[in-house]
Structures are given as C-alpha cells and as structure tokens.
Enzyme design. Structure first.
Site, PDB file in Angstrom:
ATOM      1  N   LYS A 141       0.863  -1.182   0.000  1.00 18.20           N
ATOM      2  CA  LYS A 141       0.000   0.000   0.000  1.00 18.20           C
ATOM      3  C   LYS A 141       0.897   1.229   0.000  1.00 18.20           C
ATOM      4  O   LYS A 141       1.695   1.424   0.914  1.00 18.20           O
ATOM      5  CB  LYS A 141      -0.909  -0.002   1.221  1.00 18.20           C
ATOM      6  CG  LYS A 141      -1.786   1.241   1.306  1.00 18.20           C
ATOM      7  CD  LYS A 141      -2.768   1.155   2.439  1.00 18.20           C
ATOM      8  CE  LYS A 141      -3.654   2.391   2.465  1.00 18.20           C
ATOM      9  NZ  LYS A 141      -4.604   2.356   3.586  1.00 18.20           N
TER      10      LYS A 141
ATOM     11  N   LYS B 176       1.546   9.955   5.609  1.00 21.31           N
ATOM     12  CA  LYS B 176       1.586   8.547   6.024  1.00 21.31           C
ATOM     13  C   LYS B 176       2.857   7.840   5.554  1.00 21.31           C
ATOM     14  O   LYS B 176       2.911   6.628   5.448  1.00 21.31           O
ATOM     15  CB  LYS B 176       0.325   7.839   5.509  1.00 21.31           C
ATOM     16  CG  LYS B 176      -0.977   8.432   6.069  1.00 21.31           C
ATOM     17  CD  LYS B 176      -2.189   7.535   5.815  1.00 21.31           C
ATOM     18  CE  LYS B 176      -3.438   8.077   6.524  1.00 21.31           C
ATOM     19  NZ  LYS B 176      -4.616   7.176   6.387  1.00 21.31           N
TER      20      LYS B 176
ATOM     21  N   GLU C 163       7.370  -6.814   1.680  1.00 21.99           N
ATOM     22  CA  GLU C 163       6.065  -6.734   2.341  1.00 21.99           C
ATOM     23  C   GLU C 163       5.220  -7.971   2.034  1.00 21.99           C
ATOM     24  O   GLU C 163       4.570  -8.532   2.915  1.00 21.99           O
ATOM     25  CB  GLU C 163       5.321  -5.469   1.880  1.00 21.99           C
ATOM     26  CG  GLU C 163       5.891  -4.164   2.433  1.00 21.99           C
ATOM     27  CD  GLU C 163       5.598  -3.984   3.927  1.00 21.99           C
ATOM     28  OE1 GLU C 163       4.910  -4.835   4.515  1.00 21.99           O
ATOM     29  OE2 GLU C 163       6.066  -2.985   4.494  1.00 21.99           O
TER      30      GLU C 163
ATOM     31  N   LYS D 199      -2.162  -1.557  -3.785  1.00 19.73           N
ATOM     32  CA  LYS D 199      -3.026  -0.377  -3.750  1.00 19.73           C
ATOM     33  C   LYS D 199      -2.210   0.890  -3.850  1.00 19.73           C
ATOM     34  O   LYS D 199      -1.225   1.009  -3.130  1.00 19.73           O
ATOM     35  CB  LYS D 199      -3.784  -0.402  -2.424  1.00 19.73           C
ATOM     36  CG  LYS D 199      -4.688   0.761  -2.192  1.00 19.73           C
ATOM     37  CD  LYS D 199      -5.265   0.683  -0.823  1.00 19.73           C
ATOM     38  CE  LYS D 199      -6.107   1.905  -0.592  1.00 19.73           C
ATOM     39  NZ  LYS D 199      -6.542   2.052   0.750  1.00 19.73           N
TER      40      LYS D 199
ATOM     41  N   SER E 263     -10.172   5.458  -4.874  1.00 24.66           N
ATOM     42  CA  SER E 263     -11.099   6.571  -5.065  1.00 24.66           C
ATOM     43  C   SER E 263     -10.613   7.602  -6.088  1.00 24.66           C
ATOM     44  O   SER E 263     -11.384   8.072  -6.922  1.00 24.66           O
ATOM     45  CB  SER E 263     -11.354   7.244  -3.718  1.00 24.66           C
ATOM     46  OG  SER E 263     -10.142   7.688  -3.134  1.00 24.66           O
TER      47      SER E 263
ATOM     48  N   TYR F  92     -14.868   0.932  -7.181  1.00 22.31           N
ATOM     49  CA  TYR F  92     -16.119   1.684  -7.081  1.00 22.31           C
ATOM     50  C   TYR F  92     -16.931   1.552  -8.361  1.00 22.31           C
ATOM     51  O   TYR F  92     -18.080   1.964  -8.413  1.00 22.31           O
ATOM     52  CB  TYR F  92     -15.816   3.160  -6.772  1.00 22.31           C
ATOM     53  CG  TYR F  92     -15.024   3.294  -5.484  1.00 22.31           C
ATOM     54  CD1 TYR F  92     -15.661   3.220  -4.252  1.00 22.31           C
ATOM     55  CD2 TYR F  92     -13.630   3.416  -5.510  1.00 22.31           C
ATOM     56  CE1 TYR F  92     -14.940   3.290  -3.072  1.00 22.31           C
ATOM     57  CE2 TYR F  92     -12.897   3.484  -4.344  1.00 22.31           C
ATOM     58  CZ  TYR F  92     -13.562   3.417  -3.125  1.00 22.31           C
ATOM     59  OH  TYR F  92     -12.842   3.464  -1.957  1.00 22.31           O
TER      60      TYR F  92
HETATM   61  C1  PBG Z   1      -7.704   3.451   5.567  1.00 26.70           C
HETATM   62  C2  PBG Z   1      -7.911   3.275   4.103  1.00 26.70           C
HETATM   63  C3  PBG Z   1      -7.662   4.210   3.064  1.00 26.70           C
HETATM   64  C4  PBG Z   1      -8.165   3.635   1.897  1.00 26.70           C
HETATM   65  C5  PBG Z   1      -8.659   2.367   2.239  1.00 26.70           C
HETATM   66  N1  PBG Z   1      -8.476   2.161   3.606  1.00 26.70           N
HETATM   67  C6  PBG Z   1      -7.109   5.591   3.100  1.00 26.70           C
HETATM   68  C7  PBG Z   1      -5.746   5.835   3.575  1.00 26.70           C
HETATM   69  O1  PBG Z   1      -4.949   4.923   3.803  1.00 26.70           O
HETATM   70  O2  PBG Z   1      -5.437   7.005   3.758  1.00 26.70           O
HETATM   71  C8  PBG Z   1      -8.191   4.284   0.537  1.00 26.70           C
HETATM   72  C9  PBG Z   1      -9.227   3.804  -0.408  1.00 26.70           C
HETATM   73  C10 PBG Z   1      -9.486   4.666  -1.572  1.00 26.70           C
HETATM   74  O3  PBG Z   1      -8.844   5.713  -1.806  1.00 26.70           O
HETATM   75  O4  PBG Z   1     -10.401   4.317  -2.348  1.00 26.70           O
HETATM   76  N2  PBG Z   1      -6.494   3.077   6.083  1.00 26.70           N
END
Ligand code: PBG
Length: 324
Positions: free
Chosen positions: A195, A217, A233, A248, A274, A313
């Site tokens: 991620k 983050k 990972e 992701k 998203s 989505y």
């Molecule tokens: C929470 C989480 C996030 C997403 C899924 N779980 C946001 C982040 O890590 O800041 C993102 C999903 C998306 O953008 O569709 N940890």
C-alpha cells in the site's frame, strides 16, 4: 509477408476467441460507505455516483448488486468526530453502529462475502492508521493491540474477510493469532501488502472525513518509487498467514501487481482507489473521454496485470455493462 497479426483481428468473433483476458462480475469487490442512522443516502462530492448509505439503504444497494452478480463488498464506516479518540476505542465498542450493521447484513445476506477494514484512521483524532505519541511518531507495536481488538470485534459479527489497511509491521501475524485464539480460524485476511503513500486516496478521505490531522503517512505506507520493497512486504504477509495479498492503488502500480502475481501463489487483489475512480468520472463529465470505455479498459488492465480480485467503485456499473 508470411505473418500478418492483423488477420487475428479481422472480425469480432475472431477477436473474441483470442481474447486473453476476460472480466467477470466474480472478479469484483465493491467498497461501500456506511452512515449511522436511518434513511440516509449522501453522495460523495468527489466521487459522482458513489453514496454513503445508512444501513437500510445499504441493504437495498447490496440486494441490487447481488442481482447483478456482484457478491463481495468491502464496508467502511463513516465515524462522527465525537466518537474519535487517540486510541480508536470506538472501533471495538459493542455499541458501535458498524458492528451491529455488519452482523445484521451478514445474517440477511449469507451468500454475500463481506470484508471489513482494520486501521485506526477513521476512529482516531489524529487521522493516522496507528497510535501517535506526543512527538507525532506513529507507534508500531503499541498499535497492534488496538488493531487486534478491532479485528476481533469485526470477526465476531460473522463477516468473511478482515482487511488490515494500516501497514504496521507484524499486524497480519498478530491479527491471525488473535482470531485463532478466539475460534475465528475461518475468518480470512486480505492484507494490504503493498500500500503506497499515494495522492489517489483523496476522495476516500473526503468520504470518511479521515484525512491525517498532521503530517503524512510516509513512515508506514510505501514510497511510490519502490518496487522491490513490495516483495519484502508480500513475503512477510504470506509467511504471517495472509490469504490474499493486495496492491493499492491499482492503475499506477500495475508493475507491482505483475511482480506479486509472478512470485506468489496466493491470490493477488488490487484496489482501484477513489482517486482513480474520480479521474475517470471527472474527465467523462467534461466530455473529454468516454467514461464507460475508460472504466472497462482500466478494469481489464488491472486483471491483465495479474489481479484476481479487483476492489473497485465501478463494480456495480461495470456489472451492468457485463450483463449487457
Ligand atoms: C484506511 C484506508 C484508506 C483507503 C482504504 N483504507 C485511506 C488511507 O490509507 O489514507 C483508501 C481507499 C481509496 O482511496 O479508495 N487506512
């Protein structure tokens, strides 16, 4: 010319026969946002066509999806500021509306596969995925206890898959042990393995109001520059007992999907996030691209790269198209 590759493209039937990748509604997992209360359906501004639903309306949405053949859902709660604290205690509170809704939805739709999210950000006043100390450092091992409690509370509702999205070290093993000790050895784990610290999560953080209150983050999510690090990972998560490895975002990281697909035998999932959704929708609304074709091409490319499961989505819309 002896070889003319165009011969294999001369008709729709031939093109259909030699098609190497085929999308199916079975590939999709549909993320849904849950609101507390009743009779609510609020569109996410930055995600046209995507709504935050209260449980009653989410039930109707799930019903429609099941009819279309979309049977997997990843449900995220929208948590009001008043429930947030530094330790994300509300995430495993027995009165938490999300836990109640998960139990009822799973009872109502036993044939559906429901995944939940494990990370502190929607419940934390700091908006970070782990516990934050006085100096603003994101603590690892101290966060694991909280993530374990959260995962157990979710597993107790009867859902199918736990989705740790926090990127703390050792959390898959920690959660696996907590679940097994309590008799939830059949609850799966889909680990967000690779991620990345990505700009593409913006609209999701709008939807949940979960953006970090300070900093970024980058000390836990991966650097977009790195590919080999994804192997580390993924190896750890597989050893620690993850049933699925996730990459992701998806579209900007197709090489990561391919790398994991080529090196691991557990199924690879990809989260078409998203921001990736928002880009297609925004350009289509302006008439700059054909939104439907761009959607199908994106999903196909994610599958071609090696994803077995696609969190998207677009799931419902794409299922409508696949159904004809
Ligand atoms: C929470 C989480 C996030 C997403 C899924 N779980 C946001 C982040 O890590 O800041 C993102 C999903 C998306 O953008 O569709 N940890």
């Amino acid at each position: 010319m002896l070889r003319r590759p165009r011969r294999n493209r001369k008709s729709a039937v031939i093109r259909g026969m030699i098609e190497e990748t085929r999308l199916s509604t079975k590939d999709f997992m549909y993320p849904l946002f849950l609101l507390e209360g009743k009779n609510k359906k609020v569109e996410v501004d930055s995600m046209p066509g995507i709504y935050r639903f209260s449980q009653d309306n989410m039930r109707a949405e799930i019903e429609q999806c099941l009819e279309l053949g979309v049977k997997s859902f990843d449900i995220f709660p929208v948590v009001a500021e008043k429930y947030k604290d530094k330790e994300a205690t509300y995430s495993y509170d027995p009165d938490f509306f999300y836990l109640k809704a998960l139990r009822e939805l799973k009872e109502e739709f036993p044939e559906a596969c429901i995944m939940t999210d494990v990370a502190m950000d929607p419940y934390s006043v700091d908006g970070h995925d782990g516990l934050v100390d006085e100096d603003g450092k994101i603590l690892n091992d101290e966060s694991l206890e909280i993530l374990g409690s959260m995962a157990l509370a979710q597993a107790e509702t009867g859902i199918d898959i736990i989705g740790p999205s926090d990127m703390m070290d050792g959390r898959v093993e920690f959660i696996r042990e907590v679940l097994d000790e309590s008799g939830y050895e059949d609850t799966s784990i889909m680990s967000y393995s690779a991620k990345y610290a990505s700009a593409f999560y913006g609209p999701f953080r709008d939807a949940l109001d979960s953006a970090p209150k300070f900093g970024d983050k980058k000390t836990y999510q991966m650097d977009p520059a790195n590919l080999r690090e994804a192997m580390i990972e993924a190896e750890l998560d597989e050893e620690e007992g993850a049933d699925f490895l996730m990459v992701k975002p998806a579209l900007a990281y197709l090489d990561v999907i391919k790398l994991l697909r080529d090196n691991f035998d557990v199924p690879i999932a990809a989260y078409n996030v998203s921001g990736e959704y928002a880009m297609v929708k925004a350009a289509a609304q302006k008439g700059w691209i054909d939104g439907e074709r761009a959607m199908m091409e994106s999903l196909l490319s994610i599958k071609r790269a090696g994803a077995k499961v696609i969190l998207t989505y677009f799931a419902k819309e794409a299922a409508q198209i696949l159904k004809g």
